[in-house]
Design an enzyme around this catalytic site. Structure first.
Site, PDB file in Angstrom:
ATOM      1  N   ILE A  71      68.618  47.592-130.081  1.00 22.73           N
ATOM      2  CA  ILE A  71      69.361  48.253-129.005  1.00 22.73           C
ATOM      3  C   ILE A  71      69.781  49.676-129.375  1.00 22.73           C
ATOM      4  O   ILE A  71      70.566  50.294-128.673  1.00 22.73           O
ATOM      5  CB  ILE A  71      70.585  47.424-128.576  1.00 22.73           C
ATOM      6  CG1 ILE A  71      71.549  47.198-129.751  1.00 22.73           C
ATOM      7  CG2 ILE A  71      70.137  46.102-127.971  1.00 22.73           C
ATOM      8  CD1 ILE A  71      72.842  46.492-129.344  1.00 22.73           C
ATOM      9  N   GLY A  72      69.243  50.190-130.494  1.00 28.72           N
ATOM     10  CA  GLY A  72      69.434  51.606-130.791  1.00 28.72           C
ATOM     11  C   GLY A  72      70.505  51.939-131.814  1.00 28.72           C
ATOM     12  O   GLY A  72      70.953  53.090-131.882  1.00 28.72           O
ATOM     13  N   GLY A  73      70.891  50.987-132.650  1.00 23.49           N
ATOM     14  CA  GLY A  73      71.934  51.259-133.631  1.00 23.49           C
ATOM     15  C   GLY A  73      71.547  52.303-134.656  1.00 23.49           C
ATOM     16  O   GLY A  73      72.360  53.165-135.023  1.00 23.49           O
ATOM     17  N   ASP A  98      59.459  48.680-131.008  1.00 25.04           N
ATOM     18  CA  ASP A  98      60.000  47.320-131.005  1.00 25.04           C
ATOM     19  C   ASP A  98      59.137  46.459-130.100  1.00 25.04           C
ATOM     20  O   ASP A  98      58.459  46.973-129.211  1.00 25.04           O
ATOM     21  CB  ASP A  98      61.458  47.294-130.542  1.00 25.04           C
ATOM     22  CG  ASP A  98      62.226  46.105-131.131  1.00 25.04           C
ATOM     23  OD1 ASP A  98      61.779  44.957-130.948  1.00 25.04           O
ATOM     24  OD2 ASP A  98      63.263  46.321-131.778  1.00 25.04           O
ATOM     25  N   ILE A 154      54.442  45.851-134.683  1.00 25.32           N
ATOM     26  CA  ILE A 154      54.487  46.826-135.767  1.00 25.32           C
ATOM     27  C   ILE A 154      53.458  46.501-136.844  1.00 25.32           C
ATOM     28  O   ILE A 154      52.958  47.393-137.537  1.00 25.32           O
ATOM     29  CB  ILE A 154      55.912  46.928-136.320  1.00 25.32           C
ATOM     30  CG1 ILE A 154      56.822  47.575-135.254  1.00 25.32           C
ATOM     31  CG2 ILE A 154      55.974  47.715-137.624  1.00 25.32           C
ATOM     32  CD1 ILE A 154      58.292  47.601-135.604  1.00 25.32           C
ATOM     33  N   SER A 200      64.910  48.522-139.643  1.00 22.50           N
ATOM     34  CA  SER A 200      65.763  47.334-139.726  1.00 22.50           C
ATOM     35  C   SER A 200      64.916  46.102-139.413  1.00 22.50           C
ATOM     36  O   SER A 200      65.033  45.501-138.348  1.00 22.50           O
ATOM     37  CB  SER A 200      66.944  47.445-138.755  1.00 22.50           C
ATOM     38  OG  SER A 200      67.794  46.320-138.865  1.00 22.50           O
ATOM     39  N   CYS A 232      65.703  39.925-140.401  1.00 22.66           N
ATOM     40  CA  CYS A 232      66.419  39.356-141.539  1.00 22.66           C
ATOM     41  C   CYS A 232      66.200  37.855-141.647  1.00 22.66           C
ATOM     42  O   CYS A 232      66.578  37.231-142.648  1.00 22.66           O
ATOM     43  CB  CYS A 232      67.910  39.662-141.430  1.00 22.66           C
ATOM     44  SG  CYS A 232      68.737  38.810-140.066  1.00 22.66           S
ATOM     45  N   SER A 290      71.821  43.506-134.566  1.00 23.47           N
ATOM     46  CA  SER A 290      71.872  44.952-134.742  1.00 23.47           C
ATOM     47  C   SER A 290      72.539  45.349-136.059  1.00 23.47           C
ATOM     48  O   SER A 290      72.852  44.516-136.915  1.00 23.47           O
ATOM     49  CB  SER A 290      72.590  45.583-133.549  1.00 23.47           C
ATOM     50  OG  SER A 290      72.383  46.971-133.543  1.00 23.47           O
TER      51      SER A 290
END
Length: 385
Positions: free
Chosen positions: A17-19, A38, A61, A78, A81, A360
């Protein structure tokens, strides 16, 4: 002091969301994000609502090639995880399919860019604490060093920067030689730092000690309670409280810590984030003792245990409150130096909002790392080689 005198071009991978973009744009480094990538449809919808149509490319990606990437001096990444978090018992590290795209960037794309003399000068990678023990991390460091990067690894939590949220995360910073990191002497041992070099000391959790927690009170990050209706969507269902209430981590407005919020917030109870006790005058432990007694009572007529808990005013944190704790938005009484905003598409569900926020980054922590990465040593002793 910035190590460059021109605008920095940035590529943002796993943009969510653009963090990462928000962190870069709030830093003092001059530049712009030239392309974001993304796959997640909902994340891209939120991103474009805030940054404009066409600002993020839908792509796997793991299929990107060096020739497809526009030139850029900085990469922000990012990656997922899930392969590395202790909350995922099925996570398999580099063998997890969700790790493949990141390994592709590291082991295929970066070496190809080196052949083209188009390597980014800077990389900033964020992931969950635990990544530092993975074989993916070993491959990352091996590749970066073979390509001529100086590497710095750090574990940080927003609590170190005054934000009342515990979100311990791994960060890898890389700078292409001859660029160096400041405040690291040449003879310094290789280690995973727990503070930004030159800024304070290693983080130590003050719980169980006499040291105070130097973060804001949660109340500065909360919505106006008067604006929340009695039928608030953030109210915890009675059936959840009845079965799982004792397992919640409960914070009060004057508390200075919340647990790490994850993508499963409101869907899971344990280790997914704190809930708020809005009636602060009541003793939480005493009330829950009464609740447990009422649950086990055999009196006639039977008592209603939920009635015991209702005076606590327990509720979930709202998505807007989480955006403040993740530093997408400023605290209510301590605004950022520049005006910031964040908008949700009208079609995004509450569940999806929580999922996207939980996936995020903390914007303020990343902003500080960007600032540090673009500072250059002022002397021979203040550098890493």
């Amino acid at each position: 002091m910035t190590s460059t005198d021109k605008d920095i071009r940035v590529l943002e991978f796993y943009s969510g969301i653009g963090g990462l973009r928000a962190a870069f744009e709030r830093s003092s480094v001059s530049g712009s994000v030239v392309q974001s990538f993304d796959w997640d449809q909902a994340a891209r919808q939120v991103y474009e609502t805030n940054y404009g149509s066409g600002t993020v490319v839908k792509v796997d990606i793991g299929t990107l090639t060096a020739s497809q990437l526009p030139p850029a001096e900085l990469w922000l990444l990012s990656p997922s995880c899930q392969p590395y978090t202790v909350l995922n018992p099925e996570g398999r590290g580099e063998a997890d399919p969700r790790a493949k795209s990141f390994l592709h960037l590291v082991e295929d794309v970066l070496p190809d860019l080196a052949q083209l003399a188009k390597l980014p000068k800077y990389l900033l990678i964020e992931n969950v604490a635990g990544f530092e023990t993975s074989t993916t991390r070993q491959k990352l460091l091996s590749t970066l060093r073979s390509l001529g990067y100086s590497v710095l690894e750090i574990l940080l939590t927003p609590l170190q920067f005054g934000v009342p949220n515990s979100r311990f995360r791994y960060y890898c910073l890389a700078k292409l030689s001859p660029l160096c990191f400041s405040h690291i002497p040449p003879e310094s041992e290789i280690r995973v730092w727990k503070h930004i070099p030159g800024q304070g000391e290693d983080w130590e959790d003050p719980r169980g000690s006499d040291r105070p927690l130097c973060s804001d009170e949660i109340r500065l990050y909360l919505d106006d309670e008067q604006s929340l209706s009695k039928d608030s969507p953030y109210k915890i269902p009675d059936k959840v409280l009845l079965k799982w209430g004792r397992l919640f981590d409960i914070a009060k407005p004057t508390s200075r810590r919340t647990c790490c919020f994850t993508r499963g917030y409101t869907q899971m109870v344990e280790r997914s984030g704190s809930i708020l006790q809005t009636e602060e005058s009541l003793d939480t432990t005493a009330v829950f003792d009464q609740f447990l007694a009422a649950k086990s009572s055999t009196s006639e007529p039977p008592s209603d245990p939920i009635k015991v808990l209702r005076p606590l005013g327990l509720r979930y944190f709202s998505p807007t409150e989480l955006l403040r704790l993740f530093c997408f938005l400023p605290p209510t009484s301590n605004p950022f130096g520049t005006k910031v905003s964040f908008k949700w598409p009208e079609t995004i569900s509450m569940k999806t909002k929580y999922r996207l926020i939980g996936n995020s980054v903390n914007v303020e922590v990343v902003r500080r790392l960007v600032e540090y990465m673009f500072s250059e040593p002022t002397s021979q002793k203040d550098s890493a080689r």
